[in-house]
Design an enzyme around this catalytic site. Structure first.
Site, short mmCIF file in Angstrom:
data_model
loop_
_atom_site.label_atom_id
_atom_site.label_comp_id
_atom_site.label_asym_id
_atom_site.label_seq_id
_atom_site.Cartn_x
_atom_site.Cartn_y
_atom_site.Cartn_z
N SER A 124 0.77 -1.27 -0.06
CA SER A 124 0.04 -0.05 -0.16
C SER A 124 1.10 1.28 0.09
CB SER A 124 -0.97 -0.15 1.16
OG SER A 124 -1.97 0.85 1.06
N HIS A 159 -4.38 -1.71 -3.82
CA HIS A 159 -5.80 -1.99 -3.15
C HIS A 159 -7.10 -1.66 -4.60
CE1 HIS A 159 -4.31 -2.08 0.65
NE2 HIS A 159 -4.08 -0.80 0.84
#
Length: 233
Positions: A124, A159
């Site tokens: 991330s 994501h």
């Protein structure tokens, strides 16, 4: 050999019962028992996050440690970092991560580590940071562009399938000219770069994917990248 492994999601923090991505990261050091250092800056050095890292990696053949800034482990961060084989950056707020790293000169230190063959990895925010630009939700309620380290060319979006706003947000940024062409990775997918070139895409889940995205005229073109599922090797 300069290596970066950028994970869209997954690893110990999202898949505690599926260590495939984390074991892949460890193997890339070429060491029998690599020294792996967790850098949880983007989470504000969350104690819970750090505990989950140790819980996961103490089960593996490695020497885990952590690099916090609240407080730092030593006055000589460069010496501390250069003693490691792998730097594994956690998720959280990319904008805050970049600001703190620059203040502590970790941007310079991590570039040196990369150039001297340390494996850089992250999930991330910890994947965004290695590119020129990242797609972030650092500002509440917004998907926006954040300037990153620029070790790798282009932009990155984590994501891609795990958060509903990520794909349309990246498309919007591209169409508006607010961000450059780049890559996106689903949760469970990771891009492995050697030098500046994409070597492979690997995944811990059968349906996790990664993409190259670019703006062409008035639309965005997504190209799915060939992916190896680690569980099927």
């Amino acid at each position: 050999m300069k290596q970066i492994i950028a994970m869209g999601g997954g690893g110990f923090s999202m898949e505690p019962d599926n260590p495939l991505l984390d074991r892949y990261v460890l193997r890339q050091s070429g060491k029998k028992r690599p020294k792996i250092c967790f850098v949880p800056t983007a989470s504000g050095d969350s104690i819970d996050y750090i505990r989950r890292f140790y819980r996961a990696f103490k089960k593996m053949n490695c020497e885990p440690s952590r690099l916090t800034l609240f407080p730092p482990p030593t006055a000589d961060l460069e010496d501390f970092v250069m003693d490691k084989d792998i730097l594994y950056v956690g998720g959280g707020n990319t904008k805050n991560l970049m600001a703190l790293w620059k203040e502590w000169e970790l941007d310079r230190i991590l570039r040196k580590a990369w150039e001297e063959g340390k494996v850089l990895a992250g999930i991330s925010a910890g994947a965004n940071c290695w590119f020129e630009e990242g797609v972030t939700d650092s500002i509440p309620g917004q998907i926006s562009r954040v300037k990153c380290l620029g070790f790798l060319k282009g932009s990155f979006c984590p994501h891609f399938d795990g958060q509903n706003e990520r794909r349309p947000g990246f498309h919007r940024l591209l169409l508006n000219g607010d961000i450059g062409n780049g890559f996106a990775a689903d949760d469970g997918a990771a891009l492995h770069f050697v030098g500046s070139e994409l070597k492979s895409v690997i995944a811990s889940r059968p349906h996790a994917r990664a993409f190259a995205l670019k703006r062409e005229g008035g639309s965005v073109v997504e190209r799915q990248l060939a992916t190896t599922c680690l569980g099927e090797e």
